[in-house]
Design a protein around this motif. Structure first.
Motif, PDB file in Angstrom:
ATOM      1  N   ALA A  81       0.817  -1.221   0.000  1.00  0.00           N
ATOM      2  CA  ALA A  81       0.000   0.000   0.000  1.00  0.00           C
ATOM      3  C   ALA A  81       0.844   1.262   0.000  1.00  0.00           C
ATOM      4  CB  ALA A  81      -0.919  -0.009   1.223  1.00  0.00           C
ATOM      5  N   ASP A  82       2.171   1.106  -0.009  1.00  0.00           N
ATOM      6  CA  ASP A  82       3.101   2.239   0.060  1.00  0.00           C
ATOM      7  C   ASP A  82       2.850   3.092   1.305  1.00  0.00           C
ATOM      8  OD1 ASP A  82       5.267   3.745  -0.741  1.00  0.00           O
ATOM      9  OD2 ASP A  82       4.108   5.042  -2.074  1.00  0.00           O
ATOM     10  N   ALA A  83       2.579   2.407   2.403  1.00  0.00           N
ATOM     11  CA  ALA A  83       2.305   3.105   3.669  1.00  0.00           C
ATOM     12  C   ALA A  83       3.519   3.169   4.575  1.00  0.00           C
ATOM     13  CB  ALA A  83       1.169   2.388   4.409  1.00  0.00           C
ATOM     14  N   LEU A  84       4.578   2.419   4.238  1.00  0.00           N
ATOM     15  CA  LEU A  84       5.738   2.320   5.121  1.00  0.00           C
ATOM     16  C   LEU A  84       6.721   3.455   4.854  1.00  0.00           C
ATOM     17  CD1 LEU A  84       6.898   0.324   7.294  1.00  0.00           C
ATOM     18  CD2 LEU A  84       8.354  -0.560   5.447  1.00  0.00           C
ATOM     19  N   ASP A  85       7.138   4.132   5.926  1.00  0.00           N
ATOM     20  CA  ASP A  85       8.093   5.229   5.811  1.00  0.00           C
ATOM     21  C   ASP A  85       9.518   4.819   6.139  1.00  0.00           C
ATOM     22  OD1 ASP A  85       6.177   7.468   5.308  1.00  0.00           O
ATOM     23  OD2 ASP A  85       5.418   6.874   7.269  1.00  0.00           O
ATOM     24  N   GLU A  86       9.675   3.772   6.945  1.00  0.00           N
ATOM     25  CA  GLU A  86      11.012   3.429   7.427  1.00  0.00           C
ATOM     26  C   GLU A  86      11.078   1.952   7.800  1.00  0.00           C
ATOM     27  OE1 GLU A  86      13.524   4.447  11.464  1.00  0.00           O
ATOM     28  OE2 GLU A  86      12.544   6.124  10.440  1.00  0.00           O
ATOM     29  N   LEU A  87      12.222   1.335   7.560  1.00  0.00           N
ATOM     30  CA  LEU A  87      12.459  -0.048   7.965  1.00  0.00           C
ATOM     31  C   LEU A  87      13.708  -0.121   8.819  1.00  0.00           C
ATOM     32  CD1 LEU A  87      11.941  -3.114   7.819  1.00  0.00           C
ATOM     33  CD2 LEU A  87      13.335  -3.138   5.715  1.00  0.00           C
ATOM     34  N   CYS A  88      13.546  -0.632  10.031  1.00  0.00           N
ATOM     35  CA  CYS A  88      14.671  -0.941  10.909  1.00  0.00           C
ATOM     36  C   CYS A  88      14.859  -2.448  10.853  1.00  0.00           C
ATOM     37  CB  CYS A  88      14.395  -0.480  12.342  1.00  0.00           C
ATOM     38  SG  CYS A  88      14.176   1.310  12.500  1.00  0.00           S
ATOM     39  N   LEU A  89      15.911  -2.897  10.201  1.00  0.00           N
ATOM     40  CA  LEU A  89      16.111  -4.317   9.945  1.00  0.00           C
ATOM     41  C   LEU A  89      17.401  -4.800  10.583  1.00  0.00           C
ATOM     42  CD1 LEU A  89      15.382  -6.971   8.483  1.00  0.00           C
ATOM     43  CD2 LEU A  89      16.678  -6.101   6.507  1.00  0.00           C
ATOM     44  N   ARG A 141      12.167   1.939  -3.369  1.00  0.00           N
ATOM     45  CA  ARG A 141      13.572   2.227  -3.034  1.00  0.00           C
ATOM     46  C   ARG A 141      13.619   3.039  -1.745  1.00  0.00           C
ATOM     47  NH1 ARG A 141      18.350   2.813  -6.172  1.00  0.00           N
ATOM     48  NH2 ARG A 141      20.087   3.065  -4.706  1.00  0.00           N
ATOM     49  N   LEU A 142      14.452   2.599  -0.788  1.00  0.00           N
ATOM     50  CA  LEU A 142      14.669   3.322   0.453  1.00  0.00           C
ATOM     51  C   LEU A 142      16.122   3.767   0.519  1.00  0.00           C
ATOM     52  CD1 LEU A 142      12.775   1.032   3.024  1.00  0.00           C
ATOM     53  CD2 LEU A 142      11.875   2.946   1.703  1.00  0.00           C
ATOM     54  N   ALA A 143      16.387   4.753   1.370  1.00  0.00           N
ATOM     55  CA  ALA A 143      17.744   5.275   1.530  1.00  0.00           C
ATOM     56  C   ALA A 143      18.291   4.897   2.903  1.00  0.00           C
ATOM     57  CB  ALA A 143      17.752   6.799   1.375  1.00  0.00           C
ATOM     58  N   PRO A 144      19.560   4.476   2.989  1.00  0.00           N
ATOM     59  CA  PRO A 144      20.130   4.134   4.294  1.00  0.00           C
ATOM     60  C   PRO A 144      20.264   5.368   5.171  1.00  0.00           C
ATOM     61  CG  PRO A 144      21.835   4.141   2.602  1.00  0.00           C
ATOM     62  CD  PRO A 144      20.532   4.328   1.890  1.00  0.00           C
ATOM     63  N   PHE A 169      22.606  -3.766  12.401  1.00  0.00           N
ATOM     64  CA  PHE A 169      21.346  -3.112  12.764  1.00  0.00           C
ATOM     65  C   PHE A 169      21.172  -1.925  11.817  1.00  0.00           C
ATOM     66  CE2 PHE A 169      23.402  -4.969  16.480  1.00  0.00           C
ATOM     67  CZ  PHE A 169      22.458  -5.910  16.849  1.00  0.00           C
ATOM     68  N   THR A 170      20.340  -2.108  10.807  1.00  0.00           N
ATOM     69  CA  THR A 170      20.208  -1.137   9.738  1.00  0.00           C
ATOM     70  C   THR A 170      18.935  -0.325   9.875  1.00  0.00           C
ATOM     71  OG1 THR A 170      18.947  -2.528   8.184  1.00  0.00           O
ATOM     72  CG2 THR A 170      21.329  -2.838   8.255  1.00  0.00           C
ATOM     73  N   ARG A 171      18.969   0.847   9.288  1.00  0.00           N
ATOM     74  CA  ARG A 171      17.802   1.731   9.285  1.00  0.00           C
ATOM     75  C   ARG A 171      17.713   2.394   7.918  1.00  0.00           C
ATOM     76  NH1 ARG A 171      17.197   7.262  12.891  1.00  0.00           N
ATOM     77  NH2 ARG A 171      15.062   7.786  12.289  1.00  0.00           N
ATOM     78  N   TYR A 172      16.610   2.149   7.225  1.00  0.00           N
ATOM     79  CA  TYR A 172      16.370   2.706   5.893  1.00  0.00           C
ATOM     80  C   TYR A 172      15.105   3.549   5.919  1.00  0.00           C
ATOM     81  CZ  TYR A 172      19.817  -0.526   3.951  1.00  0.00           C
ATOM     82  OH  TYR A 172      20.970  -1.187   3.658  1.00  0.00           O
ATOM     83  N   ARG A 173      15.122   4.676   5.205  1.00  0.00           N
ATOM     84  CA  ARG A 173      13.993   5.597   5.204  1.00  0.00           C
ATOM     85  C   ARG A 173      13.481   5.839   3.794  1.00  0.00           C
ATOM     86  NH1 ARG A 173      15.439  10.581   9.198  1.00  0.00           N
ATOM     87  NH2 ARG A 173      13.417  11.188   8.386  1.00  0.00           N
ATOM     88  N   ARG A 174      12.205   6.201   3.748  1.00  0.00           N
ATOM     89  CA  ARG A 174      11.573   6.557   2.474  1.00  0.00           C
ATOM     90  C   ARG A 174      12.354   7.699   1.811  1.00  0.00           C
ATOM     91  NH1 ARG A 174       6.321   6.469   0.457  1.00  0.00           N
ATOM     92  NH2 ARG A 174       5.431   5.630   2.397  1.00  0.00           N
ATOM     93  N   ILE A 175      12.551   7.596   0.498  1.00  0.00           N
ATOM     94  CA  ILE A 175      13.232   8.658  -0.259  1.00  0.00           C
ATOM     95  C   ILE A 175      12.228   9.721  -0.644  1.00  0.00           C
ATOM     96  CG2 ILE A 175      14.479   9.195  -2.379  1.00  0.00           C
ATOM     97  CD1 ILE A 175      15.607   6.363  -2.293  1.00  0.00           C
TER      98      ILE A 175
END
Length: 257
Positions: free
Chosen positions: A204-212, A237-240, A251-257
């Motif tokens: 749904a393109d609702a996610l702003d950030e992924l902590c993986l 596509r997300l940005a680190p 422990f990574t963190r990627y955010r919406r571009i």
């Protein structure tokens, strides 16, 4: 060995050869300013090197102590934790608890003592005698569709759980769920899965950030990935934003571009 690799221009402490303090973790994972009408949905997941989100049905076997410290920090920063019903059943979910280490930070941000737990379920096939529903520090929410079984809605309400309709059918519309939570002042949002729920947010393109967390383990087998369900037409596509390392865990963190 412990290292913090800054990916953005945020100030980073020297964290070599010592444990990261909760304050340092809170600063590394601080939510962006959502504004009075905005919201930010962050996901927190763990994956093995070969893509497994679980081992024997649970995430704990591929996690470690630092992953759990970050898990607790992310919960302590959130207004609401959104979780799927199957994950509640499999992981034995309990209410979020107040933590003294984050009390001042939450008070300064205008937050309550602990995050609200919001369970996503179409069938409401849940045990409402569990502590998550009977004795939370703040009332648990149930996100469901307008066609949810009336008897289960009544049972949930009787248990003291607030039912929030976030879909016109049996299931939940991910974008509507995010808006419904934000309308209740729950703007700093965290989802802990499971994979099916995360897949719905991604589609749904609702996610702003992924902590993986990338666990230095191989599991083989047929475990789920961190995100499942419907596919997207074009990969998102997300940005680190940040990368931490300890004992081979990333422990990574990627955010919406």
């Amino acid at each position: 060995m412990r290292r913090l690799f800054p990916v953005t221009d945020q100030t980073s402490a020297d964290l070599t050869d010592r444990a990261w303090s909760l304050d340092e973790l809170a600063e590394a994972y601080e939510y962006p300013d959502c504004g009075p009408d905005g919201h930010w949905l962050r996901a927190n997941m763990v994956s093995s090197l070969d893509g497994a989100a679980q081992h024997d049905g649970r995430s704990q076997p591929i996690s470690n102590e630092t992953d759990m410290r970050i898990f607790g920090t992310l919960r302590a920063l959130a207004d609401v934790v959104v979780v799927g019903a199957e994950t509640v059943r499999q992981e034995g979910y309990r209410p979020a608890r107040a933590r003294e280490a984050f009390a001042a930070r939450r008070a300064a941000a205008g937050q309550g003592p602990a995050a609200v737990i919001a369970v996503v379920s179409a069938s409401l096939d849940l045990d409402f005698s569990l502590p998550l529903f009977t004795s939370p520090l703040v009332p648990t929410l149930l996100l469901t569709g307008a066609a949810a079984p009336a008897d289960r809605v009544a049972e949930a309400t009787k248990a003291g759980t607030q039912v929030v309709v976030a879909g016109d059918g049996a299931g939940v519309d991910p974008l509507r769920a995010v808006r419904e939570l934000a309308d209740r002042g729950l703007r700093r949002q965290l989802t802990e899965g499971g994979p099916r729920l995360l897949g719905q947010f991604v589609a749904a393109d609702a996610l702003d950030e992924l902590c993986l967390t990338i666990s230095p383990m191989l599991t083989a087998g047929d475990a789920q990935r961190i995100s499942g369900g419907p596919s997207v037409t074009v990969p998102h596509r997300l940005a680190p934003a940040c990368l931490l390392e300890e004992a081979g865990f990333l422990f990574t963190r990627y955010r919406r571009i």
